[in-house]
Scaffold this active site. Structure first.
Site, short mmCIF file in Angstrom:
data_model
loop_
_atom_site.label_atom_id
_atom_site.label_comp_id
_atom_site.label_asym_id
_atom_site.label_seq_id
_atom_site.Cartn_x
_atom_site.Cartn_y
_atom_site.Cartn_z
CE LYS A 164 18.32 -10.92 8.29
NZ LYS A 164 19.10 -10.45 9.45
NE ARG A 207 11.90 -8.70 24.71
CZ ARG A 207 11.29 -9.15 23.61
NH1 ARG A 207 10.86 -8.31 22.71
NH2 ARG A 207 11.10 -10.43 23.43
CD GLU A 220 15.67 -8.84 24.93
OE1 GLU A 220 15.62 -8.25 23.83
OE2 GLU A 220 15.00 -9.88 25.17
#
Length: 628
Positions: free
Chosen positions: A279, A392, A364
């Site tokens: 990253k 979700r 979730e």
């Protein structure tokens, strides 16, 4: 800043016309362009810097858009946008009427699937691969998914299905966690080229045919191959799911990526390529702080980002301070978040109370049922989650929490319109989908201090409760360190006027007050969406000609609907205007622009009320309301 190769690439056809030896220069120019572009507009940076080489290699090897590339989440799709004809539009990124911050089907034929939420890529790409197979079309489907997105159960459901179908599909795991970085290098890259090459695949398939006639020998050979690959690559899980695992490979080594992808493009059946990237690659501040550079505002690339802390704390910061204070008072408090530690304001809490903090990853559904299990044993779980992500886990919210009436507190961030991230991240529906669930208490604070007191109120209840608050700062009301529970279901009259009663919910209280001052209207901070203050609603209806409800939620089924239902149940029939988000998906823009577009600014609220009385006057009814 000169970009000679990049400026010549207006679509992937131009890219594929380059010599392979030119690709590293193109990647370098693309990375520099990306840093400069995001520095001007803001947006996601670290993840995009990490996939520059991978994006170049994919568009170089695959015949896009005929071949389908599906990016998971999509926050790493800026290089993809730049290489697919949208380079000149990058200054409009995430701005009103400009480029979306995520792949969007209506924006480009190269954006094969609209995304914004995590862990959908494998399912979508598999659907595309199955459609190609059914139609007899020779096109490829590739899903690019990150190691974070792979923590979601949906990704494994799709992998399990794909491995069982034997459909042609390539799944690329973009692993930027660097947990396996010691495996990346010459040996791993060499193995990847061998394992994806035609010689190895041919020998493997011919060996299968010969040995399957001798079951004991076949089983021994199969186990030997698995053990050999397992010693040098972490792919046993994916092999067991039915994929041919290749990797890990260095995601910044363009020659290896191109060679490996070319080999994989010609293979049949489900393939899994493990790519390791960094990253923030190529920009030192982002490499050193990839989390801080995940999403940034505009900045000068020469000096990096600077923190521009507003005087008023954000609602997220208010929650972060409250949960630490509450945890210090009550050892039963357990905090849960689905990979939203920074975004939900839990960094300080996680450091102070590490044994009472659970980041479950992008899961979730698990987060809510975990909270339910904790609540069953007398703990007091607090689930910190964005409004759009709570969607979700709706079944778990109903089935595991509400039906059992368990005391779980939901701290719902990013409620209402959120701005530049667009409709995939908007919290437009939580009041509608929460208030229809039995046992729920639903609150919306008008300011920072009320948010703190509502969180305390919800935590004290012996039933499910939700406090939903918007992105950003409030009006700047000082926080009271002392916490006290609000009377459940009781509203607060902030201004007494005549003719019109504006019943405002949450962050709509401030514009409602401004409109109320202009029109000499009564203004009520409703506080509770469920239970709604029935007695006060009735009193307002009996003493005013017009009731106006204002909320930053979908009008359908929202807080205004609660007021309408309350009036109907009591046989009251005043004139009623329900203001909220319209029945469309609002696109990306600033939060202020979106609220104005939805008619929720103070000026718009006042204009709607004036228009109502103007129409009444035209029909010979009472005169138009006076304004100051």
């Amino acid at each position: 800043m000169p970009y000679p190769l990049l400026n010549a690439v207006d679509h992937p056809g131009h890219l594929r016309a380059l010599a392979e030896g030119q690709l590293p220069q193109l990647a370098d120019e693309l990375r520099r362009f990306l840093i400069d572009s995001v520095g001007r507009t803001g947006g996601h940076l670290a993840a995009n810097l990490g996939v520059v080489e991978l994006t170049v290699a994919l568009h170089y090897v695959y015949n896009t858009p005929e071949d389908r590339l599906v990016w998971d989440v999509g926050h790493q799709s800026y290089p993809h946008k730049i290489l697919t004809g949208r380079r000149e539009q990058m200054p409009s990124l995430r701005q009103k009427d400009g480029l979306a911050g995520f792949p969007k089907r209506g924006e480009s034929p190269y954006d094969t699937f609209g995304v914004g939420h995590s862990s959908t890529s494998v399912s979508a790409a598999l659907g595309m691969a199955l459609a190609a197979e059914r139609k007899g079309e020779d096109r490829k489907a590739v899903a690019i998914i990150g190691d974070g997105a792979l923590t979601a159960g949906m990704a494994f459901e799709a992998l399990n299905h794909a491995g069982d179908l034997h459909t042609d599909l390539l799944v690329i795991l973009n692993d930027n966690d660097m947990s396996i970085s010691p495996n990346v290098g010459g040996l791993s890259n060499h193995l990847a080229r061998i394992l994806s090459g035609k010689l190895y695949v041919t020998m493997r398939e011919q060996g299968k045919k010969a040995l399957k006639n001798m079951p004991p020998v076949w089983e021994l050979a199969r186990r030997a191959e698995e053990h050999m690959k397992g010693m040098v690559v972490p792919g046993t899980l994916f092999e067991e799911l039915g994929f041919n695992y290749i990797g890990p490979v260095d995601g910044h080594d363009l020659p290896t990526l191109v060679k490996t992808l070319r080999n994989l493009r010609g293979l049949k059946g489900p393939q899994f390529l493990h790519v390791v990237t960094k990253k923030g690659k190529g920009y030192q501040p982002a490499e050193e702080n990839p989390c801080g550079y995940h999403g940034v505002g505009a900045f000068d690339p020469r000096v990096g980002t600077t923190s521009s802390k507003s005087k008023a704390p954000t609602y997220t910061e208010v929650f972060g301070e409250w949960i630490c204070d509450m945890a210090a008072q009550d050892p039963r408090l357990m905090a849960i978040t689905p990979a939203m530690r920074e975004g939900s304001g839990l960094v300080n809490y996680s450091e102070r109370f590490p044994k009472r903090y659970f980041d479950v990853g992008i899961a979730e559904q698990h987060a809510l049922t975990l909270a339910a299990g904790l609540a069953c044993e007398g703990e007091k779980p607090v689930v910190a989650i964005y409004s759009t992500f709570l969607q979700r886990a709706y079944d778990q919210l109903i089935h595991d929490v509400a039906i059992q009436n368990l005391p779980v507190l939901f701290a719902i961030d990013r409620a209402g319109v959120v701005g530049p991230d667009g409709p995939t991240h908007a919290g437009s529906f939580d009041l509608s989908y929460l208030r229809c669930i039995p046992n729920m208490v639903v609150m919306a604070p008008a300011d920072e201090n009320e948010c703190r007191q509502m969180l305390y109120t919800g935590f004290q209840l012996n039933q499910p409760a939700a406090v939903r608050y918007p992105r950003g700062s409030g009006p700047g009301v000082p926080l009271q360190k002392t916490m006290s529970a609000l009377p459940v279901g009781k509203a607060d009259v902030l201004r007494t006027g005549r003719k019109v009663a504006i019943l405002a919910f949450g962050c709509m209280v401030q514009p409602a007050l401004q409109a109320g001052d202009e029109l000499d209207a009564t203004v009520v901070n409703m506080r509770f969406v469920k239970p709604v203050d029935e007695a006060l609603v009735a009193h307002m209806a009996e003493t005013h000609e017009l009731i106006v409800t204002v909320e930053d939620n979908a009008v359908m089924g929202g807080a205004g609907s609660a007021v309408g239902e309350c009036l109907a149940a009591q046989g009251l029939t005043p004139a009623l205007i329900q203001l909220g988000l319209p029945d469309v998906f609002l696109e990306h823009a600033t939060r202020g622009e979106l609220l104005n577009e939805a008619g929720l600014s103070a000026e718009n609220i006042a204009a709607r009320i004036k228009a109502h009385f103007a129409r009444e006057a035209c029909h010979g009814l009472p005169a138009q309301i006076n304004s100051h």
